[in-house]
Design an enzyme around this catalytic site. Structure first.
Site, PDB file in Angstrom:
ATOM      1  CG  PHE A  36     -30.979 -15.820  20.331  1.00  0.00           C
ATOM      2  CD1 PHE A  36     -30.699 -16.069  21.653  1.00  0.00           C
ATOM      3  CD2 PHE A  36     -29.964 -15.947  19.399  1.00  0.00           C
ATOM      4  CE1 PHE A  36     -29.423 -16.426  22.057  1.00  0.00           C
ATOM      5  CE2 PHE A  36     -28.682 -16.302  19.796  1.00  0.00           C
ATOM      6  CZ  PHE A  36     -28.411 -16.546  21.124  1.00  0.00           C
ATOM      7  NE  ARG A  37     -35.293 -13.495  14.270  1.00  0.00           N
ATOM      8  CZ  ARG A  37     -34.013 -13.627  13.908  1.00  0.00           C
ATOM      9  NH1 ARG A  37     -33.393 -14.772  14.125  1.00  0.00           N
ATOM     10  NH2 ARG A  37     -33.375 -12.632  13.333  1.00  0.00           N
ATOM     11  CB  ILE A 104     -24.783 -15.468  15.261  1.00  0.00           C
ATOM     12  CG1 ILE A 104     -25.656 -15.669  16.522  1.00  0.00           C
ATOM     13  CG2 ILE A 104     -25.572 -14.702  14.191  1.00  0.00           C
ATOM     14  CD1 ILE A 104     -26.021 -14.381  17.229  1.00  0.00           C
ATOM     15  CG  HIS A 120     -28.647 -13.718  10.330  1.00  0.00           C
ATOM     16  ND1 HIS A 120     -29.639 -14.547  10.783  1.00  0.00           N
ATOM     17  CD2 HIS A 120     -29.148 -13.137   9.210  1.00  0.00           C
ATOM     18  CE1 HIS A 120     -30.688 -14.463   9.979  1.00  0.00           C
ATOM     19  NE2 HIS A 120     -30.416 -13.622   9.013  1.00  0.00           N
ATOM     20  CB  CYS A 131     -10.953   1.397  12.379  1.00  0.00           C
ATOM     21  SG  CYS A 131     -10.591   0.108  13.592  1.00  0.00           S
TER      22      CYS A 131
HETATM   23 ZN    ZN Z   1     -11.585   0.845  15.549  1.00  0.00          ZN
END
Ligand code: ZN
Length: 251
Positions: A36-37, A104, A120, A131
């Site tokens: 990606f980089r 990732i 990462h 949450c």
């Molecule tokens: Zn939530």
């Protein structure tokens, strides 16, 4: 070591009791996942959405989901390659304690690795920033691509959902990093694979291992700043090099 002595490296692997594998983008490019980089990578085509912006603005969240959904196609169908498979095999044989990765894409787990520290985070999951609820990324990305609406958390009903990756402006997860440092300190063999070893703090891990008495083997297409410190440097294809080490270790 001038010519690559695979027998020697295989012997180190056989002798190791707490070997650690560290991987960067290079191992995944061999599965067809773009770095990606690198120039032309998606991060150079889109504007950067920083974490604070993501949290503050619905527009930024939409832009983020747009970018991530484009990028998702790049790895959703990717399969682990010979490099991932060799590492997973070494763990199952008790030769490797675990993998520390900058990636990732979840390909180590798909290959069968159990002990994986993701510095990462993972793009295979979505996490609610309010949450903490977690979801599989696949269906939520599909939902976004269909509706162009940023999905909402079903648990808390208004939470902000983001890929479970470390975003720009976010720090690395402390507990994961601490565990990685501990593994590096205790390592007797440290294999740094497919990483340019320039981004800290991840690039500090091979140095920590070496200073703690570990052997250091670097497998990377391009030279790294730590090559002089390494006991062996392999500038070959990762899949081919790891297969070669594996063959030598089994004989
Ligand atoms: Zn939530």
């Amino acid at each position: 070591m001038n010519s690559i002595d695979y027998q020697q490296i295989a012997q180190w692997l056989r002798d190791a009791e707490r070997a650690v594998v560290f991987t960067g983008a290079g191992i995944s490019t061999e599965s067809g996942i773009p770095d990606f980089r690198s120039p032309g990578g998606i991060w150079t085509k889109f504007r950067t959405v920083y974490y604070d912006e993501f949290m503050a603005s619905a527009d930024a969240r939409h832009e983020y989901w747009h970018q991530k959904s484009q990028g998702h196609r790049d790895f959703a169908d990717a399969q682990p390659n010979a490099g991932h498979l060799a590492i997973a095999k070494w763990e199952s044989e008790g030769r490797v304690r675990g993998v520390v990765t900058q990636n990732i894409d979840g390909l180590h787990q798909l290959a069968g690795s159990k002990q994986v520290l993701e510095l990462h985070g993972t793009a295979r999951e979505i996490q609610c920033q309010d949450c903490g609820a977690r979801y599989d990324a696949e269906s939520l990305v599909a939902e976004f691509l269909q509706t162009d609406q940023v999905p909402q958390c079903q648990q808390c009903e208004k939470g902000r959902l983001k890929h479970a990756t470390v975003s720009f402006g976010q720090s690395l997860p402390t507990d994961v990093l601490e565990q990685a440092v501990e593994w590096s300190q205790e390592a007797d063999l440290f294999l740094a694979i497919g990483s340019s070893l320039v981004v800290t703090p991840a690039a500090d891990l091979p140095v920590i291992a070496k200073r703690s008495g570990s052997r250091l083997v670097i497998v990377n297409r391009d030279p790294t700043p730590l090559d002089d410190m390494a006991d062996a440097v392999i500038a070959e294809s990762i899949g081919a090099a790891l297969s070669e080490i594996d063959r030598a270790a089994d004989t």
